[in-house]
Motif scaffolding. Structure first.
Motif, mmCIF file in Angstrom:
data_model
loop_
_atom_site.group_PDB
_atom_site.id
_atom_site.type_symbol
_atom_site.label_atom_id
_atom_site.label_comp_id
_atom_site.label_asym_id
_atom_site.label_seq_id
_atom_site.Cartn_x
_atom_site.Cartn_y
_atom_site.Cartn_z
ATOM 1 N N LYS A 186 61.881 -99.115 -5.232
ATOM 2 C CA LYS A 186 61.608 -100.558 -5.270
ATOM 3 C C LYS A 186 61.016 -101.023 -3.948
ATOM 4 N N LEU A 187 61.638 -100.631 -2.837
ATOM 5 C CA LEU A 187 61.169 -101.075 -1.529
ATOM 6 C C LEU A 187 59.757 -100.562 -1.249
ATOM 7 N N GLN A 188 59.486 -99.342 -1.663
ATOM 8 C CA GLN A 188 58.157 -98.761 -1.461
ATOM 9 C C GLN A 188 57.091 -99.586 -2.183
ATOM 10 N N VAL A 189 57.333 -99.935 -3.439
ATOM 11 C CA VAL A 189 56.365 -100.725 -4.201
ATOM 12 C C VAL A 189 56.212 -102.128 -3.607
ATOM 13 N N LEU A 190 57.317 -102.722 -3.190
ATOM 14 C CA LEU A 190 57.246 -104.054 -2.579
ATOM 15 C C LEU A 190 56.388 -104.028 -1.317
ATOM 16 N N PHE A 191 56.494 -102.965 -0.520
ATOM 17 C CA PHE A 191 55.666 -102.839 0.679
ATOM 18 C C PHE A 191 54.185 -102.778 0.304
ATOM 19 N N TYR A 192 53.870 -102.004 -0.724
ATOM 20 C CA TYR A 192 52.471 -101.908 -1.146
ATOM 21 C C TYR A 192 51.967 -103.245 -1.686
ATOM 22 N N MET A 193 52.799 -103.941 -2.423
ATOM 23 C CA MET A 193 52.423 -105.261 -2.925
ATOM 24 C C MET A 193 52.180 -106.228 -1.772
ATOM 25 N N TYR A 194 53.027 -106.152 -0.772
ATOM 26 C CA TYR A 194 52.944 -107.042 0.392
ATOM 27 C C TYR A 194 51.637 -106.814 1.152
ATOM 28 N N TYR A 195 51.307 -105.549 1.384
ATOM 29 C CA TYR A 195 50.140 -105.241 2.203
ATOM 30 C C TYR A 195 48.820 -105.315 1.436
ATOM 31 N N THR A 196 48.846 -105.220 0.129
ATOM 32 C CA THR A 196 47.615 -105.352 -0.655
ATOM 33 C C THR A 196 47.407 -106.772 -1.175
ATOM 34 N N ASN A 197 48.408 -107.627 -0.970
ATOM 35 C CA ASN A 197 48.361 -109.000 -1.503
ATOM 36 C C ASN A 197 48.237 -109.017 -3.023
ATOM 37 N N ILE A 198 48.820 -108.028 -3.659
ATOM 38 C CA ILE A 198 48.914 -107.994 -5.122
ATOM 39 C C ILE A 198 50.374 -108.287 -5.468
ATOM 40 N N PRO A 199 50.684 -109.463 -5.988
ATOM 41 C CA PRO A 199 52.083 -109.895 -6.093
ATOM 42 C C PRO A 199 52.857 -109.369 -7.293
ATOM 43 N N GLN A 200 52.337 -108.363 -7.970
ATOM 44 C CA GLN A 200 53.066 -107.780 -9.095
ATOM 45 C C GLN A 200 52.803 -106.269 -9.135
ATOM 46 N N GLY A 201 53.785 -105.539 -9.654
ATOM 47 C CA GLY A 201 53.614 -104.094 -9.694
ATOM 48 C C GLY A 201 54.657 -103.416 -10.556
ATOM 49 N N PHE A 202 54.514 -102.102 -10.674
ATOM 50 C CA PHE A 202 55.424 -101.294 -11.485
ATOM 51 C C PHE A 202 55.891 -100.075 -10.710
ATOM 52 N N VAL A 203 57.156 -99.715 -10.913
ATOM 53 C CA VAL A 203 57.619 -98.370 -10.618
ATOM 54 C C VAL A 203 57.632 -97.648 -11.960
ATOM 55 N N LEU A 204 56.867 -96.561 -12.064
ATOM 56 C CA LEU A 204 56.800 -95.763 -13.285
ATOM 57 C C LEU A 204 57.509 -94.436 -13.004
ATOM 58 N N ILE A 205 58.531 -94.144 -13.785
ATOM 59 C CA ILE A 205 59.319 -92.925 -13.571
ATOM 60 C C ILE A 205 59.301 -92.073 -14.834
ATOM 61 N N GLU A 206 58.949 -90.803 -14.666
ATOM 62 C CA GLU A 206 58.942 -89.863 -15.785
ATOM 63 C C GLU A 206 60.085 -88.862 -15.629
ATOM 64 N N CYS A 207 60.760 -88.575 -16.728
ATOM 65 C CA CYS A 207 61.791 -87.549 -16.752
ATOM 66 C C CYS A 207 61.133 -86.171 -16.749
ATOM 67 N N LYS A 208 61.508 -85.330 -15.791
ATOM 68 C CA LYS A 208 60.896 -84.008 -15.685
ATOM 69 C C LYS A 208 61.199 -83.126 -16.895
ATOM 70 N N ASN A 209 62.350 -83.346 -17.524
ATOM 71 C CA ASN A 209 62.773 -82.471 -18.614
ATOM 72 C C ASN A 209 62.120 -82.818 -19.946
ATOM 73 N N THR A 210 61.912 -84.130 -20.185
ATOM 74 C CA THR A 210 61.483 -84.573 -21.514
ATOM 75 C C THR A 210 60.165 -85.336 -21.517
ATOM 76 N N GLN A 211 59.648 -85.690 -20.345
ATOM 77 C CA GLN A 211 58.452 -86.535 -20.200
ATOM 78 C C GLN A 211 58.659 -87.936 -20.776
ATOM 79 N N THR A 212 59.904 -88.344 -20.967
ATOM 80 C CA THR A 212 60.195 -89.738 -21.304
ATOM 81 C C THR A 212 59.869 -90.605 -20.088
ATOM 82 N N ILE A 213 59.377 -91.816 -20.350
ATOM 83 C CA ILE A 213 58.939 -92.701 -19.270
ATOM 84 C C ILE A 213 59.768 -93.980 -19.264
#
Length: 204
Positions: free
Chosen positions: A128-155
């Motif tokens: 979360k903090l990583q994405v917020l930093f990128y949003m802050y420095y790019t001036n893009i006020p919205q974003g996603f953390v996308l996480i994939e399960c290594k075992n099943t490729q569920t997202i």
């Protein structure tokens, strides 16, 4: 021909090192002050075994696959962007996508199934903090953390907005990093911090 042995020897021949540097990486800003001290001083010399290096490479392939998906969907604006590079922090953003009305920051992660199953309404704090930093420095006020399960490729995806509270969190962290960098430059080593189990991230 022992193919496994040859693959391992090839990977083990690649150098592992941690050079001294004078900036923090966005990917590490949620770490303890002691870990950040060692990162900037180049004190933590790590030698990764071949299997661990394959895990890292597998994580990189996850990124490439999603870049391909976003491009095919015609929503990819940019990938692997140097989103922040100043005297204090460097960070490379995974992707920016668009819904054709506004842009979104996207950071892509992968994790094991047993950790993935524990995710609920919030991403891990460091992600979360990583994405917020990128949003802050790019001036893009919205974003996603996308996480994939290594075992099943569920997202799973977690939508974030740059609320006043989140902006304060980023700016507070920046001030803490500035102070820590001053201490590191003075060679003042931080004391060990007590890490709570819930603060530990297992993202790879």
């Amino acid at each position: 021909m022992d193919l496994i042995k040859q693959i391992d020897e090839h990977l083990n021949s690649k150098e592992d090192y941690n050079k001294e540097r004078n900036y923090f990486r966005v990917s590490e800003i949620a770490k303890s002050k002691k870990e950040l001290f060692n990162a900037l001083k180049g004190n933590k010399k790590e030698k990764y075994e071949a299997r661990t290096k394959r895990i890292f490479d597998n994580g990189n392939s996850v990124h490439s696959r999603f870049y391909k998906y976003f491009a095919e969907m015609q929503i990819l604006v940019a990938a692997e962007i140097d989103a922040v590079k100043n005297d204090l922090i460097h960070g490379r953003l995974d992707a920016i996508i668009t819904d054709r009305t506004k842009n979104y920051v996207v950071d892509i992660k992968s994790m094991s199934q047993w950790v993935f199953q524990k995710l609920r309404d919030e991403p891990p704090f460091d992600a979360k903090l990583q994405v917020l930093f990128y949003m802050y420095y790019t001036n893009i006020p919205q974003g996603f953390v996308l996480i994939e399960c290594k075992n099943t490729q569920t997202i799973k995806t977690f939508y974030l907005e740059m609320t006043d509270e989140n902006k304060k969190l980023v700016e507070k962290t920046i001030e803490e990093l500035k102070l820590l960098k001053t201490q590191i430059e003075a060679n003042i080593e931080p004391e060990e911090e007590v890490i709570k189990l819930e603060d530990i991230s297992y993202i790879g």
